[in-house]
Enzyme design. Structure first.
Site, PDB file in Angstrom:
ATOM      1  N   GLY A  11      -3.225  74.104  73.901  1.00 37.21           N
ATOM      2  CA  GLY A  11      -1.842  74.316  73.457  1.00 37.21           C
ATOM      3  C   GLY A  11      -1.495  73.333  72.347  1.00 37.21           C
ATOM      4  O   GLY A  11      -1.872  72.161  72.409  1.00 37.21           O
ATOM      5  N   ARG A  72      -7.898  78.431  72.732  1.00 34.20           N
ATOM      6  CA  ARG A  72      -8.637  78.048  73.945  1.00 34.20           C
ATOM      7  C   ARG A  72      -9.929  78.859  73.909  1.00 34.20           C
ATOM      8  O   ARG A  72      -9.889  80.059  74.129  1.00 34.20           O
ATOM      9  CB  ARG A  72      -7.800  78.341  75.188  1.00 34.20           C
ATOM     10  CG  ARG A  72      -6.513  77.524  75.245  1.00 34.20           C
ATOM     11  CD  ARG A  72      -5.699  77.823  76.494  1.00 34.20           C
ATOM     12  NE  ARG A  72      -4.550  76.927  76.609  1.00 34.20           N
ATOM     13  CZ  ARG A  72      -3.330  77.207  76.135  1.00 34.20           C
ATOM     14  NH1 ARG A  72      -3.095  78.350  75.550  1.00 34.20           N
ATOM     15  NH2 ARG A  72      -2.341  76.340  76.272  1.00 34.20           N
ATOM     16  N   ASP A 103      -7.126  68.771  78.676  1.00 31.85           N
ATOM     17  CA  ASP A 103      -8.336  68.559  79.484  1.00 31.85           C
ATOM     18  C   ASP A 103      -9.451  69.568  79.193  1.00 31.85           C
ATOM     19  O   ASP A 103     -10.628  69.223  79.231  1.00 31.85           O
ATOM     20  CB  ASP A 103      -8.019  68.444  80.982  1.00 31.85           C
ATOM     21  CG  ASP A 103      -7.261  69.644  81.517  1.00 31.85           C
ATOM     22  OD1 ASP A 103      -6.928  70.555  80.736  1.00 31.85           O
ATOM     23  OD2 ASP A 103      -6.999  69.665  82.735  1.00 31.85           O
ATOM     24  N   SER A 105     -10.111  70.815  76.286  1.00 31.34           N
ATOM     25  CA  SER A 105     -10.709  70.335  75.029  1.00 31.34           C
ATOM     26  C   SER A 105     -11.590  69.115  75.307  1.00 31.34           C
ATOM     27  O   SER A 105     -12.643  68.930  74.673  1.00 31.34           O
ATOM     28  CB  SER A 105      -9.609  69.950  74.039  1.00 31.34           C
ATOM     29  OG  SER A 105      -8.599  70.917  74.036  1.00 31.34           O
ATOM     30  N   THR A 125      -1.495  66.973  74.209  1.00 26.12           N
ATOM     31  CA  THR A 125      -0.939  68.039  75.054  1.00 26.12           C
ATOM     32  C   THR A 125       0.455  67.634  75.509  1.00 26.12           C
ATOM     33  O   THR A 125       0.665  66.474  75.880  1.00 26.12           O
ATOM     34  CB  THR A 125      -1.812  68.324  76.290  1.00 26.12           C
ATOM     35  OG1 THR A 125      -1.050  69.114  77.212  1.00 26.12           O
ATOM     36  CG2 THR A 125      -2.283  67.067  77.000  1.00 26.12           C
ATOM     37  N   ASP A 127       1.679  68.437  78.177  1.00 25.26           N
ATOM     38  CA  ASP A 127       1.723  68.424  79.650  1.00 25.26           C
ATOM     39  C   ASP A 127       1.600  67.023  80.260  1.00 25.26           C
ATOM     40  O   ASP A 127       1.916  66.838  81.428  1.00 25.26           O
ATOM     41  CB  ASP A 127       0.601  69.306  80.211  1.00 25.26           C
ATOM     42  CG  ASP A 127       0.738  70.756  79.793  1.00 25.26           C
ATOM     43  OD1 ASP A 127       1.858  71.165  79.444  1.00 25.26           O
ATOM     44  OD2 ASP A 127      -0.275  71.478  79.798  1.00 25.26           O
ATOM     45  N   ASP A 129      -1.087  65.597  81.144  1.00 20.43           N
ATOM     46  CA  ASP A 129      -1.935  65.769  82.325  1.00 20.43           C
ATOM     47  C   ASP A 129      -3.341  65.194  82.165  1.00 20.43           C
ATOM     48  O   ASP A 129      -4.257  65.576  82.881  1.00 20.43           O
ATOM     49  CB  ASP A 129      -2.013  67.260  82.711  1.00 20.43           C
ATOM     50  CG  ASP A 129      -2.606  68.118  81.600  1.00 20.43           C
ATOM     51  OD1 ASP A 129      -2.817  67.600  80.490  1.00 20.43           O
ATOM     52  OD2 ASP A 129      -2.856  69.309  81.848  1.00 20.43           O
ATOM     53  N   MET A 169       7.692  73.733  81.066  1.00 20.73           N
ATOM     54  CA  MET A 169       6.228  73.804  80.974  1.00 20.73           C
ATOM     55  C   MET A 169       5.568  72.604  81.657  1.00 20.73           C
ATOM     56  O   MET A 169       6.227  71.671  82.100  1.00 20.73           O
ATOM     57  CB  MET A 169       5.800  73.866  79.513  1.00 20.73           C
ATOM     58  CG  MET A 169       5.954  75.226  78.882  1.00 20.73           C
ATOM     59  SD  MET A 169       5.327  75.183  77.185  1.00 20.73           S
ATOM     60  CE  MET A 169       5.349  76.920  76.790  1.00 20.73           C
ATOM     61  N   ARG A 171       1.960  73.192  82.916  1.00 21.86           N
ATOM     62  CA  ARG A 171       0.791  73.753  83.615  1.00 21.86           C
ATOM     63  C   ARG A 171       0.742  73.207  85.041  1.00 21.86           C
ATOM     64  O   ARG A 171       1.677  73.398  85.776  1.00 21.86           O
ATOM     65  CB  ARG A 171      -0.488  73.450  82.829  1.00 21.86           C
ATOM     66  CG  ARG A 171      -1.464  74.585  82.869  1.00 21.86           C
ATOM     67  CD  ARG A 171      -2.289  74.635  81.614  1.00 21.86           C
ATOM     68  NE  ARG A 171      -2.856  73.365  81.297  1.00 21.86           N
ATOM     69  CZ  ARG A 171      -4.135  73.065  81.406  1.00 21.86           C
ATOM     70  NH1 ARG A 171      -4.986  73.971  81.842  1.00 21.86           N
ATOM     71  NH2 ARG A 171      -4.582  71.889  81.056  1.00 21.86           N
ATOM     72  N   ARG A 252       7.666  73.231  72.846  1.00 15.60           N
ATOM     73  CA  ARG A 252       6.510  72.736  72.092  1.00 15.60           C
ATOM     74  C   ARG A 252       6.775  72.684  70.597  1.00 15.60           C
ATOM     75  O   ARG A 252       5.983  72.124  69.845  1.00 15.60           O
ATOM     76  CB  ARG A 252       5.304  73.668  72.332  1.00 15.60           C
ATOM     77  CG  ARG A 252       4.585  73.387  73.588  1.00 15.60           C
ATOM     78  CD  ARG A 252       3.158  73.899  73.660  1.00 15.60           C
ATOM     79  NE  ARG A 252       2.780  75.035  72.906  1.00 15.60           N
ATOM     80  CZ  ARG A 252       2.070  76.072  73.399  1.00 15.60           C
ATOM     81  NH1 ARG A 252       1.708  76.073  74.655  1.00 15.60           N
ATOM     82  NH2 ARG A 252       1.710  77.064  72.635  1.00 15.60           N
TER      83      ARG A 252
END
Ligand code: F6P
Length: 321
Positions: A11, A72, A103, A105, A125, A127, A129, A169, A171, A252
């Protein structure tokens, strides 16, 4: 070192363009050519390249999204495709690659490092995360975007006495929901489905109403439950009418925040330094305000802790479910 590549993957995240600027700026000072690969690992496989002249990158530092495009890639999961691609990179005189993404990537970057080709993976990202880094490029901008949008929504909600359930958002990670929910002083923040308790939520909504506050605000992390599911459950068990909202890609988009612009550019510069100094492959993250090089295997095998803003004590956080 004469030539390196760069790609953005997963993303898009505001600040990715600042990284591109940092990489090209630092590389130019060392007389290293930078070739942009378009649309993530797919562009790497298909050799779709983009020139990144300094005059161009100097104008994109603030811009959200990624000028390289992103994707992706399924194709890069094939080991034979990876081997062929990396051999071509070597034959074409590349000595390193900078990968910016989340993650998925990182897993692509890890696979290239295992083939003996130097890669620096940077955490891009919204996220937040990626394990073992305090924050990721794009996270702060996404938080600002959520706050900006929801600030607008609640001025209307307050006028009507509406009850909004807004899904943000992230994920599998609840960081965007948690941080933005705290900043917005939401009545309820839901980050995990397992801990959802409708009685508790309804009590929180009732307490908010009894306080005289003119609207109710529930922030829900993507993956925990949808705003529609929340509406169905709460409306079937209480008299509250819920306005469900999926905030979507507005989170985003736009321009990068102050820190994503600054940190993004520094990440880019550090990545070039690392490769120019003979680094054989790593990822980078932020620990205690410093950008550090990390072993990508360690990062990918660590579990992600949810980092509370400013050590916000969980027990002072009444309505976090
Ligand atoms: O990983 C970033 C992210 O925005 C996630 O929060 C979300 O689940 C996903 O990407 C959405 O992806 P897409 O833009 O492909 O719908």
């Amino acid at each position: 070192m004469k030539k390196i590549g760069i790609l953005t993957s997963g993303g898009d995240a505001p600040g990715m363009n600042a990284v591109i600027n940092g990489v090209v700026t630092a590389a130019k000072a060392m007389d290293i050519e930078v070739v942009g690969f378009m649309n993530g690992f797919d562009g790497l496989i298909n050799n779709e390249t983009m020139a990144l002249p300094i005059a161009f990158v100097k104008q994109i530092n603030a811009l959200g999204g990624t000028v390289l495009g992103t994707a992706r890639s399924e194709a890069f999961m094939d080991p034979q495709v990876r081997e062929k691609t990396i051999q071509r990179l070597k034959d074409d005189g590349f000595s390193g690659l900078v990968v910016i993404g989340g993650d998925g990537s990182y897993k692509g970057a890890q696979a290239i490092i295992k083939l003996g080709f130097p890669v620096v993976a940077l955490p891009g990202t919204i996220d937040n995360d990626i394990p073992l880094t305090d924050s990721t490029i794009g996270f702060r901008t996404a938080l600002n975007n959520v706050m900006d949008s929801v600030d607008r929504i609640v001025t209307s909600a307050a006028s009507h006495g509406h009850n909004f359930a807004i899904e943000v958002m992230g994920r599998r990670a609840g960081d965007i929901a948690l941080w933005s929910g705290i900043a917005l002083d939401a009545d309820v923040i839901i980050t995990q489905k397992e801990e959802f308790n409708s009685e508790y939520v309804i009590a929180a909504l009732e307490a908010s109403k009894a306080s005289g506050k003119k609207y109710r605000l529930v922030i829900i992390a993507e993956g925990a439950m949808t705003a529609e599911e929340f509406k169905t459950t709460i409306e079937s068990e209480s008299t509250f009418k819920i306005h469900p909202l999926l905030l979507g890609h507005i989170q985003r988009g736009g321009m990068a925040s102050l820190d994503d612009r600054i940190v993004g550019k520094i990440y880019g510069e550090k990545a070039v330094d690392y490769l120019a100094n003979g680094g054989t492959g790593c990822c980078m993250g932020i620990r205690e305000q410093e950008i550090v090089s990390q072993d990508i295997d360690d990062v990918l095998s660590a579990s992600k802790e949810m980092i509370l803003p400013f050590s916000y004590a969980a027990n002072s956080y009444r309505y976090h479910i």
